[in-house]
Design an enzyme around this catalytic site. Structure first.
Site, mmCIF file in Angstrom:
data_model
loop_
_atom_site.group_PDB
_atom_site.id
_atom_site.type_symbol
_atom_site.label_atom_id
_atom_site.label_comp_id
_atom_site.label_asym_id
_atom_site.label_seq_id
_atom_site.Cartn_x
_atom_site.Cartn_y
_atom_site.Cartn_z
ATOM 1 N N TRP A 56 0.861 -1.189 0.000
ATOM 2 C CA TRP A 56 0.000 0.000 0.000
ATOM 3 C C TRP A 56 0.898 1.239 0.000
ATOM 4 C CZ3 TRP A 56 -5.047 2.121 0.886
ATOM 5 C CH2 TRP A 56 -6.083 1.210 0.699
ATOM 6 N N SER A 107 -0.099 -2.415 5.555
ATOM 7 C CA SER A 107 0.629 -2.234 6.818
ATOM 8 C C SER A 107 0.169 -3.214 7.893
ATOM 9 C CB SER A 107 0.459 -0.797 7.314
ATOM 10 O OG SER A 107 1.182 0.067 6.466
ATOM 11 N N PHE A 108 -1.126 -3.533 7.887
ATOM 12 C CA PHE A 108 -1.613 -4.445 8.924
ATOM 13 C C PHE A 108 -0.931 -5.811 8.825
ATOM 14 C CE2 PHE A 108 -4.773 -7.146 11.084
ATOM 15 C CZ PHE A 108 -4.847 -6.454 12.282
ATOM 16 N N GLU A 109 -0.559 -6.199 7.617
ATOM 17 C CA GLU A 109 0.109 -7.502 7.410
ATOM 18 C C GLU A 109 1.574 -7.477 7.836
ATOM 19 O OE1 GLU A 109 -2.147 -6.279 4.910
ATOM 20 O OE2 GLU A 109 -3.538 -7.565 6.012
ATOM 21 N N CYS A 115 3.199 2.735 5.155
ATOM 22 C CA CYS A 115 2.762 4.139 5.136
ATOM 23 C C CYS A 115 1.239 4.167 5.165
ATOM 24 C CB CYS A 115 3.289 4.830 3.887
ATOM 25 S SG CYS A 115 2.636 6.508 3.695
ATOM 26 N N ASP A 144 -10.990 9.254 4.741
ATOM 27 C CA ASP A 144 -12.256 9.821 5.228
ATOM 28 C C ASP A 144 -12.924 8.953 6.290
ATOM 29 O OD1 ASP A 144 -11.957 11.932 3.484
ATOM 30 O OD2 ASP A 144 -12.988 10.874 1.848
ATOM 31 N N HIS A 191 -10.791 4.067 9.462
ATOM 32 C CA HIS A 191 -9.895 2.947 9.211
ATOM 33 C C HIS A 191 -8.441 3.297 9.540
ATOM 34 C CE1 HIS A 191 -9.919 -1.101 7.639
ATOM 35 N NE2 HIS A 191 -8.716 -0.867 7.143
ATOM 36 N N ARG A 236 8.720 12.995 4.088
ATOM 37 C CA ARG A 236 9.448 12.074 4.971
ATOM 38 C C ARG A 236 10.075 10.886 4.237
ATOM 39 N NH1 ARG A 236 6.020 15.049 7.227
ATOM 40 N NH2 ARG A 236 6.146 15.690 9.413
HETATM 41 N N1 RBF Z 1 -2.647 -0.139 4.263
HETATM 42 C C1 RBF Z 1 -1.588 0.698 4.290
HETATM 43 O O1 RBF Z 1 -0.457 0.251 4.393
HETATM 44 N N2 RBF Z 1 -1.777 2.064 4.208
HETATM 45 C C2 RBF Z 1 -3.004 2.635 4.112
HETATM 46 O O2 RBF Z 1 -3.102 3.873 4.019
HETATM 47 C C3 RBF Z 1 -4.132 1.778 4.096
HETATM 48 N N3 RBF Z 1 -5.387 2.292 4.049
HETATM 49 C C4 RBF Z 1 -6.444 1.449 4.053
HETATM 50 C C5 RBF Z 1 -7.747 1.983 4.018
HETATM 51 C C6 RBF Z 1 -8.842 1.159 4.013
HETATM 52 C C7 RBF Z 1 -10.211 1.746 3.979
HETATM 53 C C8 RBF Z 1 -8.642 -0.272 4.032
HETATM 54 C C9 RBF Z 1 -9.822 -1.205 4.031
HETATM 55 C C10 RBF Z 1 -7.379 -0.787 4.084
HETATM 56 C C11 RBF Z 1 -6.273 0.043 4.085
HETATM 57 N N4 RBF Z 1 -4.976 -0.486 4.139
HETATM 58 C C12 RBF Z 1 -3.909 0.367 4.170
HETATM 59 C C13 RBF Z 1 -4.733 -1.937 4.040
HETATM 60 C C14 RBF Z 1 -4.536 -2.623 5.405
HETATM 61 O O3 RBF Z 1 -3.235 -2.352 5.919
HETATM 62 C C15 RBF Z 1 -4.678 -4.160 5.250
HETATM 63 O O4 RBF Z 1 -3.890 -4.581 4.167
HETATM 64 C C16 RBF Z 1 -6.119 -4.579 5.013
HETATM 65 O O5 RBF Z 1 -6.952 -4.068 6.023
HETATM 66 C C17 RBF Z 1 -6.237 -6.117 4.986
HETATM 67 O O6 RBF Z 1 -5.838 -6.689 6.233
#
Ligand code: RBF
Length: 164
Positions: A31, A65-67, A89, A94, A97, A136
């Protein structure tokens, strides 16, 4: 060696400890890859400048990032790296999340550090705007990837000093 005797020794370039024998894992979120790629580049360049071998840096990608939590957790358990750098990052959108991802990821990385296998460096940029992310990742505020790498080197040195 007692805690009082501890100090960063054998400092190399940039006043960092000698990193020529250190091995690093870097887990990078896809992402916002236009930002995370530059952070990765800054981190790798800093590791290399401080003597880390080309084959001592393992880079792996995860979707978001969550992964990073799972990705880093796996690398901490495999035994072939001395520290892991998590690079992601999150840019505020909006919906709420942003807060959940930032908090969940930070908590997850904190728990890995508490587990204590090897240091895990929090390289998660959490910014309000795209411009802040650009600043950054090689812009006006520098490249935070370089700081993540320097922190990783210091933390491996910390761990190794206690093993002596
Ligand atoms: N992952 C990022 O690394 N950066 C983000 O800005 C980001 N924004 C997200 C916004 C939304 C609405 C969703 C659903 C996911 C986003 N994710 C982002 C992905 C998140 O880290 C992860 O991959 C997913 O939630 C699947 O576990």
């Amino acid at each position: 060696m007692s805690a009082q005797q501890y100090s960063f020794m054998a400092k190399g370039e940039n006043n960092l400890p000698d990193a020529s024998e250190m091995r690093f894992g870097i887990v990078v979120a896809e992402w916002n890859s236009h930002i995370t790629d530059k952070l990765l580049q800054g981190a790798v360049e800093t590791l290399r400048k401080n003597g880390v071998g080309e084959h001592s840096i393992t880079v792996m990608h995860v979707p978001g990032s969550f992964e990073l939590i799972y990705g880093c957790s796996q690398l901490t358990q495999h035994g072939f790296v001395d520290a892991v750098i998590a690079i992601g990052c999150v840019i505020k959108g909006d919906t709420p999340h942003f807060d959940y991802i930032c908090q969940g990821t930070t908590n997850g990385l904190a728990m890995l550090n508490q587990a204590g296998n090897i240091p895990v460096i929090n390289g998660l940029l959490t910014v309000n705007t795209e411009a802040q992310a650009e600043e950054r990742s090689g812009g006006a505020v520098g490249n935070k990837g370089e700081e993540f790498a320097a922190t990783a080197i210091k933390m491996v040195d910390f761990a190794w000093q206690l093993q002596k």
